[in-house]
Design a protein around this motif. Structure first.
Motif, PDB file in Angstrom:
ATOM      1  N   ARG A 320     -27.733   7.014  18.886  1.00 37.11           N
ATOM      2  CA  ARG A 320     -26.783   6.285  18.101  1.00 37.11           C
ATOM      3  C   ARG A 320     -26.567   7.074  16.914  1.00 37.11           C
ATOM      4  O   ARG A 320     -25.099   6.908  16.553  1.00 37.11           O
ATOM      5  N   LEU A 321     -27.127   7.887  16.350  1.00 32.29           N
ATOM      6  CA  LEU A 321     -26.536   8.670  15.154  1.00 32.29           C
ATOM      7  C   LEU A 321     -25.582   9.757  15.576  1.00 32.29           C
ATOM      8  O   LEU A 321     -24.531   9.979  14.974  1.00 32.29           O
ATOM      9  N   GLY A 322     -25.903  10.213  16.789  1.00 36.29           N
ATOM     10  CA  GLY A 322     -25.031  11.339  17.527  1.00 36.29           C
ATOM     11  C   GLY A 322     -23.698  10.682  17.686  1.00 36.29           C
ATOM     12  O   GLY A 322     -22.531  11.258  17.611  1.00 36.29           O
ATOM     13  N   GLN A 323     -23.660   9.473  18.283  1.00 35.55           N
ATOM     14  CA  GLN A 323     -22.418   8.761  18.487  1.00 35.55           C
ATOM     15  C   GLN A 323     -21.650   8.452  17.222  1.00 35.55           C
ATOM     16  O   GLN A 323     -20.517   8.625  17.089  1.00 35.55           O
ATOM     17  N   LEU A 324     -22.361   8.115  16.040  1.00 38.81           N
ATOM     18  CA  LEU A 324     -21.649   7.848  14.934  1.00 38.81           C
ATOM     19  C   LEU A 324     -21.161   9.039  14.230  1.00 38.81           C
ATOM     20  O   LEU A 324     -19.931   9.329  13.818  1.00 38.81           O
ATOM     21  N   SER A 325     -21.865  10.144  14.586  1.00 38.84           N
ATOM     22  CA  SER A 325     -21.352  11.432  14.114  1.00 38.84           C
ATOM     23  C   SER A 325     -20.150  11.833  14.895  1.00 38.84           C
ATOM     24  O   SER A 325     -19.151  12.447  14.313  1.00 38.84           O
ATOM     25  N   GLN A 326     -20.223  11.513  16.286  1.00 41.57           N
ATOM     26  CA  GLN A 326     -18.834  11.833  16.936  1.00 41.57           C
ATOM     27  C   GLN A 326     -17.782  11.166  16.449  1.00 41.57           C
ATOM     28  O   GLN A 326     -16.601  11.818  16.197  1.00 41.57           O
ATOM     29  N   GLN A 327     -17.777   9.819  16.096  1.00 40.86           N
ATOM     30  CA  GLN A 327     -17.056   8.955  15.621  1.00 40.86           C
ATOM     31  C   GLN A 327     -16.316   9.508  14.448  1.00 40.86           C
ATOM     32  O   GLN A 327     -15.005   9.535  14.182  1.00 40.86           O
ATOM     33  N   VAL A 328     -17.132   9.746  13.495  1.00 37.29           N
ATOM     34  CA  VAL A 328     -16.896  10.563  12.285  1.00 37.29           C
ATOM     35  C   VAL A 328     -16.186  11.719  12.461  1.00 37.29           C
ATOM     36  O   VAL A 328     -15.101  12.199  11.523  1.00 37.29           O
ATOM     37  N   ALA A 329     -16.497  12.611  13.400  1.00 33.48           N
ATOM     38  CA  ALA A 329     -15.795  13.840  13.570  1.00 33.48           C
ATOM     39  C   ALA A 329     -14.416  13.657  14.208  1.00 33.48           C
ATOM     40  O   ALA A 329     -13.464  14.030  13.827  1.00 33.48           O
ATOM     41  N   ASP A 330     -14.286  12.502  14.969  1.00 34.13           N
ATOM     42  CA  ASP A 330     -12.998  12.174  15.579  1.00 34.13           C
ATOM     43  C   ASP A 330     -12.150  11.579  14.349  1.00 34.13           C
ATOM     44  O   ASP A 330     -11.030  11.734  14.444  1.00 34.13           O
ATOM     45  N   LEU A 331     -12.466  10.718  13.453  1.00 37.34           N
ATOM     46  CA  LEU A 331     -12.004  10.275  12.511  1.00 37.34           C
ATOM     47  C   LEU A 331     -11.509  11.346  11.531  1.00 37.34           C
ATOM     48  O   LEU A 331     -10.370  11.263  10.959  1.00 37.34           O
ATOM     49  N   ASN A 332     -12.241  12.212  11.280  1.00 32.86           N
ATOM     50  CA  ASN A 332     -11.955  13.446  10.297  1.00 32.86           C
ATOM     51  C   ASN A 332     -10.725  14.328  11.029  1.00 32.86           C
ATOM     52  O   ASN A 332      -9.760  14.826  10.375  1.00 32.86           O
ATOM     53  N   HIS A 333     -10.958  14.460  12.324  1.00 32.36           N
ATOM     54  CA  HIS A 333      -9.875  15.161  12.983  1.00 32.36           C
ATOM     55  C   HIS A 333      -8.428  14.531  12.808  1.00 32.36           C
ATOM     56  O   HIS A 333      -7.409  14.871  12.777  1.00 32.36           O
ATOM     57  N   ARG A 334      -8.442  13.149  12.992  1.00 34.65           N
ATOM     58  CA  ARG A 334      -7.336  12.256  13.108  1.00 34.65           C
ATOM     59  C   ARG A 334      -6.792  12.463  11.422  1.00 34.65           C
ATOM     60  O   ARG A 334      -5.720  12.374  11.418  1.00 34.65           O
ATOM     61  N   LEU A 335      -7.710  12.283  10.530  1.00 37.82           N
ATOM     62  CA  LEU A 335      -7.360  12.400   9.345  1.00 37.82           C
ATOM     63  C   LEU A 335      -6.490  13.820   8.864  1.00 37.82           C
ATOM     64  O   LEU A 335      -5.600  13.674   8.406  1.00 37.82           O
ATOM     65  N   ASN A 336      -7.409  14.694   9.522  1.00 33.28           N
ATOM     66  CA  ASN A 336      -6.582  16.115   9.288  1.00 33.28           C
ATOM     67  C   ASN A 336      -5.110  16.139   9.808  1.00 33.28           C
ATOM     68  O   ASN A 336      -4.499  16.853   9.524  1.00 33.28           O
ATOM     69  N   ARG A 337      -5.138  15.642  11.042  1.00 36.63           N
ATOM     70  CA  ARG A 337      -3.750  15.580  11.751  1.00 36.63           C
ATOM     71  C   ARG A 337      -2.849  14.645  10.948  1.00 36.63           C
ATOM     72  O   ARG A 337      -1.570  15.128  10.794  1.00 36.63           O
ATOM     73  N   LEU A 338      -3.302  13.645  10.373  1.00 40.48           N
ATOM     74  CA  LEU A 338      -2.211  12.771   9.342  1.00 40.48           C
ATOM     75  C   LEU A 338      -2.059  13.676   8.252  1.00 40.48           C
ATOM     76  O   LEU A 338      -0.797  13.614   7.790  1.00 40.48           O
ATOM     77  N   HIS A 339      -2.778  14.369   7.865  1.00 41.29           N
ATOM     78  CA  HIS A 339      -2.674  15.295   6.650  1.00 41.29           C
ATOM     79  C   HIS A 339      -1.395  16.444   6.854  1.00 41.29           C
ATOM     80  O   HIS A 339      -0.400  16.451   6.208  1.00 41.29           O
ATOM     81  N   GLN A 340      -1.694  16.876   8.042  1.00 41.72           N
ATOM     82  CA  GLN A 340      -0.781  17.810   8.565  1.00 41.72           C
ATOM     83  C   GLN A 340       0.746  17.116   8.854  1.00 41.72           C
ATOM     84  O   GLN A 340       1.709  17.669   8.464  1.00 41.72           O
TER      85      GLN A 340
END
Length: 377
Positions: A320-340
């Motif tokens: 479950r923590l791995g899934q949450l970490s992946q979700q956080v990573a995905d959100l961070n990726h989307r956030l970086n894309r939004l910043h770009q």
């Protein structure tokens, strides 16, 4: 006015579709000496309209702004005049004989019997029985005595809250529902009551429990697990060991080391099976106590596996923590894309502003040229 023998409280919130059936299931009880207290907890749908359709002298209706389940139940306890107290969520249904059957348990039980539960039938949103669902297995336990029930509750809360009937004096003794809890308010009060009172479970269904996927009590979330862990750690700290295992009362450890060791092992097993990482150190401590009291005591293979290797529930928690970490990573990726994208848009805005300035200069030059041409002519 004569005091009723039983008080039933219905905390109603946004159950326009179900509340009439819930009320009717109480009014149709084979036992008649009860009051029905209905508290509308700030519903925003047609719940109140459905409630007001009923005209019965046993109904006492109250309406309030939304305060939540615990606060509503506590108000119901304060309003209740009966010797016995029960409550029914506004989407569930009593069997006609529920009150009568549970009162018989109190009449045949000892004076320290404070809580009577029963089995339940799980039904869907339309009232049809569900025969295959994990929620059924959750409540399908073999425990019937306090000696079995109390330690097993440290694994999970398998007592169906809407089947509860208790002496109102129990609340006066142990306190009311903890309004700071969102998920475990019933779990908390069962543990508090079991410190003082005995318990029985009627081995047949006396309630239709509506399982429609929106039940907050059994929500499986990290927040719910954390609240459960805090609750159980607190209980372990304040509850006397002989309250959990009443057969040990009056016995010193030196007089019955094997019985104490077995009890430590039983409680440790339930803690390890709870699926809560926070309880692992406590379980290990209990196992050490068991070994000290009875070094020759052999552990079952299941217990050895739980203690000596990574318990399976830790693997599940890691997943479950791995899934949450992946979700956080995905959100961070989307956030970086939004910043770009924001940077690109910012640069385009600057380019457009520069172009607008140049166009304005051109317009001014053209206006000046046109003005000069007009003056010449």
């Amino acid at each position: 006015m004569k005091r009723p023998n039983v008080s039933v409280v219905i905390p109603a919130y946004n159950h326009e579709r179900y509340v009439s059936e819930a009320i009717r299931s109480v009014l149709d009880q084979t036992f008649r000496d009860f009051e029905l207290i209905i508290i509308n907890d700030g519903s925003t749908d047609g719940t109140e309209t459905e409630i007001l359709k009923f005209k019965d002298d046993r109904i006492r209706y109250y309406s309030q702004s939304n305060r939540g389940l615990s606060a509503t139940l506590n108000r119901g306890i304060d309003l209740a005049r009966g010797e016995y107290f029960s409550f029914l969520p506004s989407d569930d249904l009593f069997f006609p004989e529920k009150i009568e059957t549970q009162l018989e348990e109190f009449q045949t039980g000892s004076p320290d019997l404070g809580m009577v539960f029963s089995r339940q039938m799980v039904v869907d949103a339309n009232g049809y029985e569900i025969t295959e669902d994990p929620i059924i297995e959750w409540f399908d336990v073999p425990y019937r005595t306090k000696e079995e029930i109390f330690p097993a509750l440290f694994e999970k809360n398998f007592l169906p809250a809407p089947t509860f009937m208790g002496r109102k004096a129990c609340f006066e003794k142990v306190g009311s529902f903890d309004e700071s809890l969102r998920y475990c308010q019933d779990y908390d009060i069962w543990l508090r009551m079991l410190r003082v009172y005995d318990i029985r479970i009627v081995d047949r269904a006396l309630l239709r429990y509506r399982w429609h996927g929106q039940n907050l009590t059994y929500a499986k979330t990290e927040r719910a697990d954390f609240e459960r862990a805090v609750l159980l750690l607190k209980a372990i700290k304040i509850i006397d060991f002989t309250d959990i295992f009443p057969s040990l009362k009056g016995l010193e450890k030196r007089e019955a080391p094997e019985r104490y060791a077995t009890s430590y092992r039983v409680l440790a097993g339930h803690l390890l099976k709870s699926g809560l990482i926070e309880l692992v150190p406590v379980a290990y401590g209990l196992m050490e106590e068991a070994w000290k009291l009875e070094p020759s005591l052999e552990l079952e293979k299941e217990m050895e596996d739980l203690v000596q290797r990574r318990p399976h529930f830790l693997d599940l928690r890691d997943e479950r923590l791995g899934q949450l970490s992946q979700q956080v990573a995905d959100l961070n990726h989307r956030l970086n894309r939004l910043h770009q994208l924001q940077s690109v848009l910012e640069r385009q805005r600057e380019v457009m502003e520069q172009q607008e300035k140049e166009w304005e200069k051109k317009r001014q030059r053209l206006d000046q040229q046109e003005k000069e041409m007009i003056e010449k002519t």
